[in-house]
Write a protein that holds these residues in place. Sequence first.
Motif, short mmCIF file in Angstrom:
data_model
loop_
_atom_site.label_atom_id
_atom_site.label_comp_id
_atom_site.label_asym_id
_atom_site.label_seq_id
_atom_site.Cartn_x
_atom_site.Cartn_y
_atom_site.Cartn_z
N GLY A 180 38.36 35.32 50.44
CA GLY A 180 37.55 35.37 49.24
C GLY A 180 38.42 35.36 48.00
O GLY A 180 39.61 35.67 48.05
N ILE A 181 37.81 34.98 46.90
CA ILE A 181 38.44 35.07 45.58
C ILE A 181 37.52 35.91 44.72
O ILE A 181 36.30 35.68 44.69
CB ILE A 181 38.64 33.69 44.95
N ALA A 182 38.07 36.89 44.05
CA ALA A 182 37.27 37.78 43.20
C ALA A 182 37.65 37.56 41.74
O ALA A 182 38.49 38.26 41.20
CB ALA A 182 37.48 39.24 43.60
N PRO A 183 37.03 36.56 41.10
CA PRO A 183 37.36 36.30 39.69
C PRO A 183 36.71 37.34 38.78
O PRO A 183 35.65 37.90 39.09
CB PRO A 183 36.75 34.91 39.43
N GLY A 184 37.35 37.54 37.66
CA GLY A 184 36.76 38.37 36.63
C GLY A 184 36.65 37.58 35.34
O GLY A 184 37.66 37.13 34.80
N TYR A 185 35.45 37.36 34.88
CA TYR A 185 35.19 36.74 33.58
C TYR A 185 35.82 35.35 33.44
O TYR A 185 36.77 35.12 32.70
CB TYR A 185 35.63 37.68 32.46
N VAL A 186 35.26 34.43 34.22
CA VAL A 186 35.63 33.01 34.13
C VAL A 186 34.80 32.37 33.03
O VAL A 186 33.63 32.73 32.82
CB VAL A 186 35.36 32.30 35.47
N LEU A 187 35.39 31.41 32.34
CA LEU A 187 34.68 30.73 31.26
C LEU A 187 33.61 29.78 31.81
O LEU A 187 33.82 28.58 31.96
CB LEU A 187 35.67 29.95 30.38
N THR A 188 32.49 30.37 32.17
CA THR A 188 31.30 29.65 32.63
C THR A 188 30.13 30.19 31.82
O THR A 188 30.28 31.14 31.04
CB THR A 188 31.05 29.92 34.12
#
Length: 247
Positions: A180-188
């Motif tokens: 898994g990848i746990a991104p935080g606050y991606v520009l979407t």
Amino acid sequence: MTATTNRLAVVTGAAGTMGQAITRQLLADGHRVAAIDLKLEMLAPLAAEAPDRIIPLAIDISDADAVESAWNSLNAAHGPVTILVNNAGLLSNNKAEQSSPEEWRRIMAVNLDGPFYLSRMALRDMRAEKWGRIVNICSLSMKTGGLTAGTAYAASKGGLGVLTFSLARESAAQGITVNGIAPGYVLTPMVTEQLTEEQRQAQLRDIPVGRFCGADEVAHCVSYLAGPNAGFITGEIIDMNGGMLMD
């Protein structure tokens, strides 16, 4: 063409900002991509970029029967899937008391049930091929409880993280990795439209690198985990949060 290219990948939520970035990166890696979203017209601009290598599919991933039917049709026409990226997700910022049972169920259906239905089908293909990569797009909220995200969203992503561990454990000996990848606050749009300017500025102050994550950065991480050099990494959740959480 080597054995590490021209694989058939599935990307859900492919019409969104992150889904498009992931799809383009997998194309650049030499793969074909079955791009899934709710409506074909949402996928048309992306599919037009590589009509011979993108297969647009309109599927409600929360519907188990629809997933199985579409998967079987995809197999018959294009062969087995050996890369699955569970990227589709619904955001809710409502905390517990503001979350209706209907909202809870819908968030869980898309964010957790859908990846489970798709992974079941993918594992069938991957076991037959003795090779596979599943990458689940989790979230920083699974580790923080949701800073701005709501209760249902954080819980669904926590469930997706545990699903990652469970699938990784059961399939590791079969040439399949699940991460898994746990991104935080991606520009979407989840950041640009569903957070207020005040919330965005507050989060920027709390991100040590001082900026939001780019969708292409997530796509590059997916590329690595989906590739031949990540075969000894499984059951891992990779944090991409600019230093907000270090563990």
